[in-house]
Design an enzyme around this catalytic site. Structure first.
Site, mmCIF file in Angstrom:
data_model
loop_
_atom_site.group_PDB
_atom_site.id
_atom_site.type_symbol
_atom_site.label_atom_id
_atom_site.label_comp_id
_atom_site.label_asym_id
_atom_site.label_seq_id
_atom_site.Cartn_x
_atom_site.Cartn_y
_atom_site.Cartn_z
ATOM 1 N N LYS A 16 0.788 -1.226 0.000
ATOM 2 C CA LYS A 16 0.000 0.000 0.000
ATOM 3 C C LYS A 16 0.831 1.293 0.000
ATOM 4 C CE LYS A 16 -2.407 0.659 3.696
ATOM 5 N NZ LYS A 16 -2.102 1.994 4.224
ATOM 6 N N ARG A 91 -8.025 5.080 10.341
ATOM 7 C CA ARG A 91 -7.913 3.643 10.524
ATOM 8 C C ARG A 91 -9.187 3.044 11.102
ATOM 9 N NH1 ARG A 91 -2.846 1.556 9.935
ATOM 10 N NH2 ARG A 91 -1.151 3.038 10.175
ATOM 11 N N ARG A 130 9.153 -13.842 3.425
ATOM 12 C CA ARG A 130 10.088 -12.747 3.237
ATOM 13 C C ARG A 130 11.341 -12.999 4.091
ATOM 14 N NH1 ARG A 130 7.442 -6.855 3.186
ATOM 15 N NH2 ARG A 130 7.454 -7.080 5.432
ATOM 16 N N ARG A 163 12.308 -11.210 9.708
ATOM 17 C CA ARG A 163 12.094 -10.138 10.691
ATOM 18 C C ARG A 163 11.009 -10.576 11.668
ATOM 19 N NH1 ARG A 163 10.416 -4.600 8.537
ATOM 20 N NH2 ARG A 163 8.591 -5.891 8.177
ATOM 21 N N ARG A 174 -1.499 -8.564 13.884
ATOM 22 C CA ARG A 174 -1.646 -7.300 13.145
ATOM 23 C C ARG A 174 -2.883 -7.332 12.251
ATOM 24 N NH1 ARG A 174 3.621 -6.561 9.936
ATOM 25 N NH2 ARG A 174 2.777 -4.598 9.187
#
Ligand SMILES: [Zn+2]
Length: 215
Positions: A16, A91, A130, A163, A174
């Site tokens: 995004k 948000r 990732r 990470r 999240r």
């Protein structure tokens, strides 16, 4: 001419941030990204930036009220421009009420929210695969952009790491927070007929092109 107001909403891992930058430049919109706005105010040591930094230094969240003031200053500065694209704000519904109030002062209103719809499973797959090099910060994806050898950095040969932010339990949390706060927002705009849903399952570049052709 009245400035158009667009809000970009999408889950973490949808690309995004980059999309918002590219869309804004393509459409000649003023990009209001709360992260950038904070960094800019802190960097320029504006009155609001100095107050914001005092929270950040303590490791606390910058109060919404302060962020809202920064947004207001930015709108005031750019009023009359083609449009504004919001990234990272609002948000949730309460932030949306604040935004509404503020926009009214400028005789503006939200024209449309662009909702990038991505399945949780897709986000898991993108983020958990990732890998990053702890030494040179190179980023890899074990499926779409794998290193040449095992899980070693192509540049410096260092062992790649995941990470903490990309670990499954962190991502799940999240995403929970994201869905809980944005779903009511999405429902609200849906009722007003002001929502454009974009299929976020495609590659980030294609998603970006679809957004651009839709606004
Ligand atoms: Zn490396």
């Amino acid at each position: 001419m009245k400035s158009k107001i667009y809000i970009l909403i999408g889950p973490p891992g949808a690309g995004k941030g980059t999309q918002a930058k590219n869309i804004a430049s393509n459409k000649d919109f003023v990009l209001i990204s709360t992260g950038d706005l904070l960094r800019d105010n802190v960097g320029r040591k504006t009155e609001l930036g100095v107050i914001a930094k005092s929270y950040m230094d303590k490791g606390e969240l910058v109060p919404t009220e302060l962020v809202t003031k920064m947004i207001k200053a930015n709108i005031k500065q750019n009023i009359g421009k083609n449009g504004f694209l919001f990234d990272g704000f609002p948000r949730d519904l309460s932030q949306n009420s604040l935004l509404d109030e503020m926009l009214k002062e400028f005789d503006l209103e939200v024209d449309r929210i662009i909702y990038i719809d991505v399945k949780n499973e897709t986000i898991y797959e993108r983020l958990t695969n990732r890998r990053i090099c702890p030494k040179c910060k190179d980023v890899y994806h074990m499926k779409y952009n794998p290193p040449k050898k095992d899980e070693l950095c192509d540049n410096c040969g260092e062992q790649l790491i995941t990470r903490d932010d990309d670990k499954l339990d962190v991502i799940k949390k999240r995403l929970d927070v994201y869905h809980n706060s944005t779903q009511p927002l999405v429902d609200y705009f849906e009722k007003m007929g002001k929502i454009t849903k974009i299929n976020g399952e495609k590659a980030p570049k294609e998603v970006e092109a679809e957004i651009i052709s839709n606004i």
